[in-house]
Design a protein around this motif. Structure first.
Motif, PDB file in Angstrom:
ATOM      1  N   LYS A  44       9.076  12.633  -2.298  1.00 21.04           N
ATOM      2  CA  LYS A  44       7.997  11.933  -1.976  1.00 21.04           C
ATOM      3  C   LYS A  44       8.156  10.688  -1.731  1.00 21.04           C
ATOM      4  CE  LYS A  44       5.435  14.211  -5.798  1.00 21.04           C
ATOM      5  NZ  LYS A  44       4.593  14.305  -6.847  1.00 21.04           N
ATOM      6  N   GLY A  45       9.489   9.963  -1.792  1.00 24.06           N
ATOM      7  CA  GLY A  45       9.874   8.749  -1.176  1.00 24.06           C
ATOM      8  C   GLY A  45      10.098   8.981   0.308  1.00 24.06           C
ATOM      9  N   PRO A  46      10.684   9.537   0.807  1.00 21.45           N
ATOM     10  CA  PRO A  46      10.805   9.659   2.111  1.00 21.45           C
ATOM     11  C   PRO A  46       9.566  10.527   2.975  1.00 21.45           C
ATOM     12  CG  PRO A  46      12.295  11.513   1.290  1.00 21.45           C
ATOM     13  CD  PRO A  46      11.901  10.530   0.207  1.00 21.45           C
ATOM     14  N   GLU A  47       8.728  11.171   2.304  1.00 18.86           N
ATOM     15  CA  GLU A  47       7.550  11.625   2.734  1.00 18.86           C
ATOM     16  C   GLU A  47       6.655  10.639   2.827  1.00 18.86           C
ATOM     17  OE1 GLU A  47       8.009  16.284   1.490  1.00 18.86           O
ATOM     18  OE2 GLU A  47       6.667  14.825   0.215  1.00 18.86           O
ATOM     19  N   ARG A  73      -5.200  12.950   5.240  1.00 21.62           N
ATOM     20  CA  ARG A  73      -6.199  12.729   5.883  1.00 21.62           C
ATOM     21  C   ARG A  73      -6.137  11.304   6.137  1.00 21.62           C
ATOM     22  NH1 ARG A  73      -8.874  16.258   2.086  1.00 21.62           N
ATOM     23  NH2 ARG A  73      -9.462  18.212   3.003  1.00 21.62           N
ATOM     24  N   ASP A  74      -5.673  10.539   5.167  1.00 18.60           N
ATOM     25  CA  ASP A  74      -5.544   9.128   5.193  1.00 18.60           C
ATOM     26  C   ASP A  74      -4.642   8.682   6.126  1.00 18.60           C
ATOM     27  OD1 ASP A  74      -6.403   6.440   3.764  1.00 18.60           O
ATOM     28  OD2 ASP A  74      -4.318   6.489   3.088  1.00 18.60           O
ATOM     29  N   LEU A 121       4.768   9.012   6.120  1.00 19.19           N
ATOM     30  CA  LEU A 121       3.183   8.573   6.183  1.00 19.19           C
ATOM     31  C   LEU A 121       3.032   7.167   6.618  1.00 19.19           C
ATOM     32  CD1 LEU A 121       1.795  10.808   3.108  1.00 19.19           C
ATOM     33  CD2 LEU A 121       1.805  11.163   5.534  1.00 19.19           C
ATOM     34  N   ALA A 122       3.837   6.176   5.802  1.00 18.44           N
ATOM     35  CA  ALA A 122       3.651   4.857   6.111  1.00 18.44           C
ATOM     36  C   ALA A 122       4.148   4.651   7.674  1.00 18.44           C
ATOM     37  CB  ALA A 122       4.742   4.192   5.134  1.00 18.44           C
ATOM     38  N   ALA A 146       0.892  -1.027   0.091  1.00 19.60           N
ATOM     39  CA  ALA A 146       0.048  -0.035  -0.052  1.00 19.60           C
ATOM     40  C   ALA A 146       1.070   1.355  -0.031  1.00 19.60           C
ATOM     41  CB  ALA A 146      -0.908   0.184   1.176  1.00 19.60           C
ATOM     42  N   SER A 147       1.838   1.189   0.724  1.00 19.56           N
ATOM     43  CA  SER A 147       2.761   2.437   0.661  1.00 19.56           C
ATOM     44  C   SER A 147       3.737   2.430  -0.436  1.00 19.56           C
ATOM     45  CB  SER A 147       3.974   1.873   1.853  1.00 19.56           C
ATOM     46  OG  SER A 147       3.507   1.992   3.035  1.00 19.56           O
ATOM     47  N   ILE A 148       3.790   1.554  -1.202  1.00 17.12           N
ATOM     48  CA  ILE A 148       4.447   1.488  -2.549  1.00 17.12           C
ATOM     49  C   ILE A 148       3.359   2.249  -3.657  1.00 17.12           C
ATOM     50  CG2 ILE A 148       5.315   0.322  -4.435  1.00 17.12           C
ATOM     51  CD1 ILE A 148       6.610  -1.503  -2.461  1.00 17.12           C
TER      52      ILE A 148
END
Length: 511
Positions: free
Chosen positions: A160-163, A86-87, A167-168, A53-55
């Motif tokens: 975006k990758g580290p962000e 939000r997610d 989030l993950a 899901a993170s990918i």
């Protein structure tokens, strides 16, 4: 924003401009075992279960390029950023309008005694698909020798990758039904890649400012590990101003208002040469030192201790390999390696990013351009300010007879400094130590990020970078972020996720 030792350079280092100050490292245990036991075991299990899901979140994000310089997908980028927030559990999420592109703000309040600020950017740099080995918006998986499998795409590592990994971590903590140990304030912008011209409007919106002022510190998620697994902890960074200087026949009152035939040069002035003459006044004849009046009057030189640390760091670096990677044969002013490193950290700069005038296609075209543009960036060091520098540049041009040369500032911000004994930096160091990661201390980053928005009034909180994991190619073709690591010392996506989780719990516990 990258900062690591020069014997471990990758392309991101070369683009960002980095200096390592200080050492003190330890051997690492293999990363797959990190945070696998104790209270973090459930979170790791959830992070592993949520990996796909993170990918997908990251690939979908890469497929939506928000490019402020091109005004491309900016409303969509802000909306998607708000959806991601939000997610991940943020509440009171709002898209914050500015005079430019919008920001995004949200909070997670769990009643904890400490609060962490997180800075995100949702914009990315421009790209030319012809320069890439795979489509830059596809998020293709590519094998990287000595590292493992990485995702390639614009924004993959910046940021975006580290962000997505941060989030993950929030998703994993919630899925594990663990207690989030700190409150979190999220602030995002869509203009970092054009110098954050309106970000202060986001940070000083009353409800955003009130939330930020409660934070013990704020960081930008960052893929800090080099190929050896080591990281640097940054205590400062240079500021920046991005601008254009424009010479035109229309403003000058001499030369043509538009392009004319080059044969007329014998009787018509040239705005292009006018611009060249103006540029020559900004630096010394060798182009290496700013010559703008008063430019150095507020510059804080490096301390003797900082210089000593730089020289010590230089002893362990591979100068020849760095020169080869950079494609240079000598350092500026023929300096020795350690003196060049000191200059990198200490000196403000005036750099020409690009020159545009007339015809630049194949072959020749006999025109005398009516307009010429120079794109510049000015790197600032403590205690310079953006406002001071802009004022001095304009005054310099006017004094030297170039009042007609337009100065169009597109963005910029002041230098950033953060105290080594701040809770933010101590938490970074303690987290890396807990994870067994070799750590170095960097006194000043030669690259820039808008951390001064937070360190200066009215926010006035420590600001820095944190993260495990690895990526490279920011602003360049084939940018990538490591997903599955085959290097036991370098974190893949799950371990990078766990690194952020470990930071949150360390911040909650540190004295």
């Amino acid at each position: 924003m990258d900062f690591r030792t020069f014997d471990r350079l990758n392309r991101r280092d070369l683009i960002r401009g980095t200096t390592m100050l200080g050492a003190g490292a330890m051997l690492m245990r293999p990363l797959p075992s990190l945070a696998a036991t104790g209270p973090m075991a459930g979170i790791r299990k959830a992070a592993e279960a949520g990996k796909e899901a993170s990918i997908k979140r990251l690939r979908d994000w890469i497929a939506l390029p928000s490019i402020a310089a091109e005004n491309r997908n900016m409303p969509e980028g802000a909306a998607y950023m708000a959806e991601l927030a939000r997610d991940a559990g943020f509440t009171n999420v709002e898209i914050v309008p500015t005079d430019g592109h919008p920001g995004v703000f949200g909070t997670i309040h769990v009643g904890a005694k400490r609060t962490l600020g997180i800075y995100f950017m949702y914009d990315v740099k421009q790209f030319d698909p012809a320069e890439w080995s795979s489509p830059p918006l596809e998020g293709k998986f590519v094998a990287k020798e000595g590292l493992g499998t990485a995702i390639v795409g614009r924004g993959a590592t910046n940021q975006k990758g580290p962000e997505a990994a941060f989030l993950a971590a929030l998703h994993a903590i919630r899925a594990a039904k663990a207690t989030l140990p700190v409150n979190i304030v999220l602030i995002c912008e869509g203009e970092e890649e054009i110098g954050s011209p309106h970000f202060r409007q986001v940070a000083t919106k009353p409800n955003v400012l009130a939330a930020l002022k409660k934070c013990d510190g704020i960081f930008i998620p960052f893929p800090s590990q080099d190929k050896t697994g080591a990281v640097d902890v940054n205590l400062g960074s240079k500021g920046i101003i991005e601008l254009e200087l424009v010479a035109s026949g229309e403003k000058w009152g001499r030369g043509p208002k538009g392009d004319v035939h080059s044969s007329l040069k014998a009787m018509i002035d040239s705005p292009a040469w006018r611009l060249v003459q103006a540029l020559q006044t900004l630096v010394t004849p060798d182009g290496n030192t700013p010559a703008i009046e008063g430019w150095f009057e507020n510059v804080r030189p490096l301390t003797d201790r900082e210089k000593t640390l730089i020289r010590e760091a230089a002893k362990g670096a591979d100068e020849a390999a760095e020169k080869q990677a950079l494609g240079v044969q000598t350092w500026i002013d023929n300096l020795s390696y350690d003196d060049a490193l000191i200059r990198l950290a200490q000196e403000p700069t005036v750099n020409i990013e690009g020159l545009v005038a007339g015809y630049t296609g194949p072959g020749g075209k006999t025109v005398l351009p009516g307009r010429a543009v120079a794109k510049l960036d000015l790197r600032l060091v403590p205690n310079q300010t953006r406002a001071e520098a802009e004022k001095k540049l304009r005054a310099h041009l006017d004094k030297h007879g170039f009042a007609d040369v337009e100065m169009n500032v597109s963005g910029g911000y002041d230098p950033t400094e953060v105290a080594e004994d701040s809770r933010l930096i101590r938490t970074e160091l303690a987290t890396y130590k807990k994870l067994g990661i070799a750590t170095n201390i960097n006194a000043r980053l030669a690259g820039s990020w808008p951390g001064a928005t937070f360190t200066a009034p009215p926010v006035s909180i420590p600001a820095g970078h944190f993260g495990t994991g690895h990526g490279a190619g920011a602003h360049a073709p084939n940018e990538y972020y490591l997903i599955d690591s085959t290097n036991p010392k370098v974190a893949g996506l799950v371990d990078a996720t766990m690194g952020f989780a470990e930071f949150l719990y360390t911040l909650a516990a540190i004295k």
